[in-house]
Design a protein around this motif. Structure first.
Motif, PDB file in Angstrom:
ATOM      1  N   HIS A   1      -4.263   5.834  10.296  1.00 41.40           N
ATOM      2  CA  HIS A   1      -3.601   6.625   9.258  1.00 41.40           C
ATOM      3  C   HIS A   1      -3.277   8.013   9.789  1.00 41.40           C
TER       4      HIS A   1
ATOM      5  N   TYR B   1       0.860  -1.192   0.000  1.00 46.82           N
ATOM      6  CA  TYR B   1       0.000   0.000   0.000  1.00 46.82           C
ATOM      7  C   TYR B   1       0.891   1.234   0.000  1.00 46.82           C
ATOM      8  N   GLU B   2       0.416   2.267  -0.693  1.00 52.35           N
ATOM      9  CA  GLU B   2       1.154   3.529  -0.685  1.00 52.35           C
ATOM     10  C   GLU B   2       0.207   4.689  -0.970  1.00 52.35           C
ATOM     11  N   ASP B   3       0.411   5.790  -0.217  1.00 51.66           N
ATOM     12  CA  ASP B   3      -0.245   7.051  -0.549  1.00 51.66           C
ATOM     13  C   ASP B   3       0.765   8.160  -0.255  1.00 51.66           C
ATOM     14  N   ASP B   4       0.306   9.382  -0.096  1.00 49.75           N
ATOM     15  CA  ASP B   4       1.234  10.491   0.105  1.00 49.75           C
ATOM     16  C   ASP B   4       1.872  10.510   1.494  1.00 49.75           C
TER      17      ASP B   4
END
Length: 357
Positions: A315, A101-104
């Motif tokens: 998160h 998983y990856e986001d900013d």
């Protein structure tokens, strides 16, 4: 030394961060908090201190403040800082990463076996962090360790442990995740294959952990609580295979080698854990065929049989609960299949339908 210079408490975080608590004494003149901290942290630049404050690594009386906050008598200041940051230059390397998983803000990776998490003595390249830095530089070519300390690393798993690890992509995210690890609010479950038939279906191991008194690369359990750091491991039996048992382990604390040390402490060393004696037959028969079978299992899983299966955290930006699960790697799956087959074969051959331990 005045009272405000005394660190009232210093606790190791689960892995990479420690929390230092300061109490400002009665005679303290008003002073900017960035300067106040800078005077107390050897080797830390004023700029780095300011960035730490901005990212949320510093709180005053439980609240985040800006760098221009003036400390006053009676203030309780908490600083989260890297534990013993063994400085090694991190060079980017194009290493394949299994990104789950990856986001900013965050990056979740499924680590393979035989990969060290970060550079250090004897492992200056080929680590997970070398690959992460390369990956991050493709997105932000100007990124430096001044901008993102240790390039977002907030916890570790052992070289030969497989499974899930989370990294931060911003200082704010790093501070948020570091606090979760320190406060033990991160949810993590491990699967281990251990020697012997674990007697209880579930249980809790409470024993301090510290470096072994003779073998300094190893750790040991100290149940009297007078040596080392407090450590708690909860375990649950997943499957019994007579001479070995698959167990699920949940860490209430996160000390170095905790599962390996605690399971050995109760008489169930991890399968093929050479550092703690699991790379020899600890349970079973004396027959040559059995030795050959075990050697074949060691070949199938040539490492400590431990896998970080699940990872849950809040998160840093959305504040939503995130949960990830990683299937058992092939080496552990294959060796467990082999043990199942062995047990079934022996049960069929047994005249009374049981397998003596």
């Amino acid at each position: 030394m005045t009272e405000d210079q005394d660190i009232l408490q210093e606790d190791n975080s689960e892995d990479l961060y420690e929390r230092k608590l300061y109490h400002v004494d009665k005679g303290q003149e008003p002073m900017r908090i960035d300067k106040w901290i800078h005077l107390r942290l050897e080797g830390a630049s004023r700029n780095k201190v300011q960035k730490a404050i901005e990212a949320g690594f510093v709180t005053v009386n439980g609240q985040q403040e800006k760098s221009n906050y003036k400390v006053k008598p009676g203030d309780d200041i908490v600083l989260m800082s890297l534990v013993n940051p063994e400085y090694t230059e991190i060079k980017p390397e194009a290493i394949p990463l299994h990104i789950v998983y990856e986001d900013d803000a965050v990056l979740v990776i499924n680590k393979p076996p035989n990969m060290v998490v970060h550079p250090g003595v004897g492992n200056y390249s080929g680590t997970l962090l070398n690959g992460v830095l390369y990956h991050l530089l493709q997105q932000n070519p100007g990124l430096t360790e001044e901008d993102l300390p240790r390039y977002g690393l907030v916890h570790r798993i052992d070289k030969n442990t497989t499974g899930l690890i989370v990294l931060a992509k911003t200082p704010d995210a790093a501070a948020h995740l570091a606090k979760q690890f320190f406060n033990h609010t991160v949810s993590r479950k491990y699967v281990a294959l251990v020697w012997g038939d674990v007697e209880q279906d579930e249980g809790t191991i409470v024993a301090h952990i510290a470096r072994h008194q003779r073998f300094r690369k190893m750790f040991a359990a100290y149940p009297d609580g007078e040596t080392g750091k407090h450590a708690i491991t909860h375990y649950r039996v997943l499957e019994r295979m007579n001479y070995v048992t698959a167990v699920e382990c949940i860490l209430e604390t996160g000390r170095t080698h905790q599962i390996r040390v605690h399971m050995k402490h109760i008489g169930h060393t991890l399968f093929n854990d050479w550092e703690y004696g699991g790379d020899r037959i600890l349970k079973g028969t004396v027959y040559t065929k059995y030795k050959q079978f075990v050697d074949n299992c060691f070949d199938l899983c040539p490492r400590c049989a431990l896998h970080a299966k699940t990872l849950g955290f809040v998160h840093p930006v959305t504040k939503q609960e995130m949960f990830f699960e990683s299937p058992l790697p092939n080496d552990m799956s294959q060796v467990m299949d082999k043990w199942r087959g062995y047990v079934q074969t022996k049960l069929k051959q047994s005249p009374n339908g049981t397998l003596d331990l």
